[in-house]
Write a protein that holds these residues in place. Structure first.
Motif, PDB file in Angstrom:
ATOM      1  N   LEU A  12      44.159  37.790  66.469  1.00 43.56           N
ATOM      2  CA  LEU A  12      42.939  37.002  66.336  1.00 43.56           C
ATOM      3  C   LEU A  12      41.718  37.831  66.734  1.00 43.56           C
ATOM      4  O   LEU A  12      40.734  37.901  65.990  1.00 43.56           O
ATOM      5  CB  LEU A  12      43.016  35.742  67.201  1.00 43.56           C
ATOM      6  CG  LEU A  12      41.730  34.927  67.315  1.00 43.56           C
ATOM      7  CD1 LEU A  12      41.377  34.276  65.980  1.00 43.56           C
ATOM      8  CD2 LEU A  12      41.845  33.887  68.410  1.00 43.56           C
ATOM      9  N   TYR A  16      39.034  39.374  63.984  1.00 45.11           N
ATOM     10  CA  TYR A  16      37.924  38.438  63.928  1.00 45.11           C
ATOM     11  C   TYR A  16      36.767  39.087  63.176  1.00 45.11           C
ATOM     12  O   TYR A  16      36.457  40.262  63.404  1.00 45.11           O
ATOM     13  CB  TYR A  16      37.487  38.048  65.350  1.00 45.11           C
ATOM     14  CG  TYR A  16      36.658  36.796  65.379  1.00 45.11           C
ATOM     15  CD1 TYR A  16      37.265  35.549  65.367  1.00 45.11           C
ATOM     16  CD2 TYR A  16      35.274  36.850  65.390  1.00 45.11           C
ATOM     17  CE1 TYR A  16      36.507  34.381  65.380  1.00 45.11           C
ATOM     18  CE2 TYR A  16      34.515  35.695  65.409  1.00 45.11           C
ATOM     19  CZ  TYR A  16      35.136  34.466  65.395  1.00 45.11           C
ATOM     20  OH  TYR A  16      34.393  33.319  65.400  1.00 45.11           O
ATOM     21  N   LYS A  35      35.888  27.523  68.611  1.00 45.66           N
ATOM     22  CA  LYS A  35      36.879  27.258  67.560  1.00 45.66           C
ATOM     23  C   LYS A  35      38.321  27.296  68.068  1.00 45.66           C
ATOM     24  O   LYS A  35      39.140  26.484  67.679  1.00 45.66           O
ATOM     25  CB  LYS A  35      36.728  28.272  66.429  1.00 45.66           C
ATOM     26  CG  LYS A  35      35.458  28.125  65.636  1.00 45.66           C
ATOM     27  CD  LYS A  35      35.349  29.232  64.603  1.00 45.66           C
ATOM     28  CE  LYS A  35      33.990  29.211  63.926  1.00 45.66           C
ATOM     29  NZ  LYS A  35      33.820  30.367  63.031  1.00 45.66           N
ATOM     30  N   GLU A  36      38.619  28.286  68.887  1.00 46.45           N
ATOM     31  CA  GLU A  36      40.010  28.528  69.277  1.00 46.45           C
ATOM     32  C   GLU A  36      40.363  28.059  70.691  1.00 46.45           C
ATOM     33  O   GLU A  36      41.513  27.725  70.951  1.00 46.45           O
ATOM     34  CB  GLU A  36      40.330  30.024  69.154  1.00 46.45           C
ATOM     35  CG  GLU A  36      40.092  30.602  67.768  1.00 46.45           C
ATOM     36  CD  GLU A  36      41.027  30.035  66.711  1.00 46.45           C
ATOM     37  OE1 GLU A  36      42.156  29.615  67.045  1.00 46.45           O
ATOM     38  OE2 GLU A  36      40.616  30.015  65.531  1.00 46.45           O
ATOM     39  N   TYR A  37      39.397  28.075  71.596  1.00 46.75           N
ATOM     40  CA  TYR A  37      39.666  27.756  72.998  1.00 46.75           C
ATOM     41  C   TYR A  37      38.548  26.879  73.565  1.00 46.75           C
ATOM     42  O   TYR A  37      37.847  27.282  74.506  1.00 46.75           O
ATOM     43  CB  TYR A  37      39.827  29.044  73.820  1.00 46.75           C
ATOM     44  CG  TYR A  37      40.937  29.901  73.286  1.00 46.75           C
ATOM     45  CD1 TYR A  37      42.262  29.596  73.567  1.00 46.75           C
ATOM     46  CD2 TYR A  37      40.679  30.981  72.442  1.00 46.75           C
ATOM     47  CE1 TYR A  37      43.295  30.346  73.046  1.00 46.75           C
ATOM     48  CE2 TYR A  37      41.706  31.743  71.918  1.00 46.75           C
ATOM     49  CZ  TYR A  37      43.015  31.427  72.215  1.00 46.75           C
ATOM     50  OH  TYR A  37      44.030  32.168  71.690  1.00 46.75           O
TER      51      TYR A  37
END
Length: 87
Positions: A12, A16, A35-37
């Motif tokens: 990731l 990115y 978005k991810e965390y």
């Protein structure tokens, strides 16, 4: 974090779509967190990132991919950076 989870995190971060190939600008770090965390804040990220090497390019402050990976790993694992991880 399992080896698989770390590998996915590494993919990731390294893949990115950053503005600069050298690493992340602050907006991109905010975006990846959102978005991810979303459970983590930029302040928490900064506390785990600590003092680190970076660069300026075209007026942008850049944090290297490896430092973003380490800070995210520390956040996810609720730990501090080890002396072997510090650059």
């Amino acid at each position: 974090m399992t080896n698989k989870e770390y590998s996915e995190l590494k993919d990731l971060v390294n893949n990115y779509p950053t503005k600069h190939q050298e690493g992340f600008i602050t907006k991109e770090i905010k975006d990846i967190l959102k978005k991810e965390y979303p459970q983590f804040t930029l302040k928490q990220f900064g506390e785990k990132l600590g003092v680190h090497t970076g660069m300026l390019k075209d007026g942008d402050s850049i944090t290297y991919h490896c430092d973003v990976l380490t800070a995210l790993s520390c956040l996810i694992e609720s730990r501090n950076m080890s002396s072997l991880e510090w650059d």
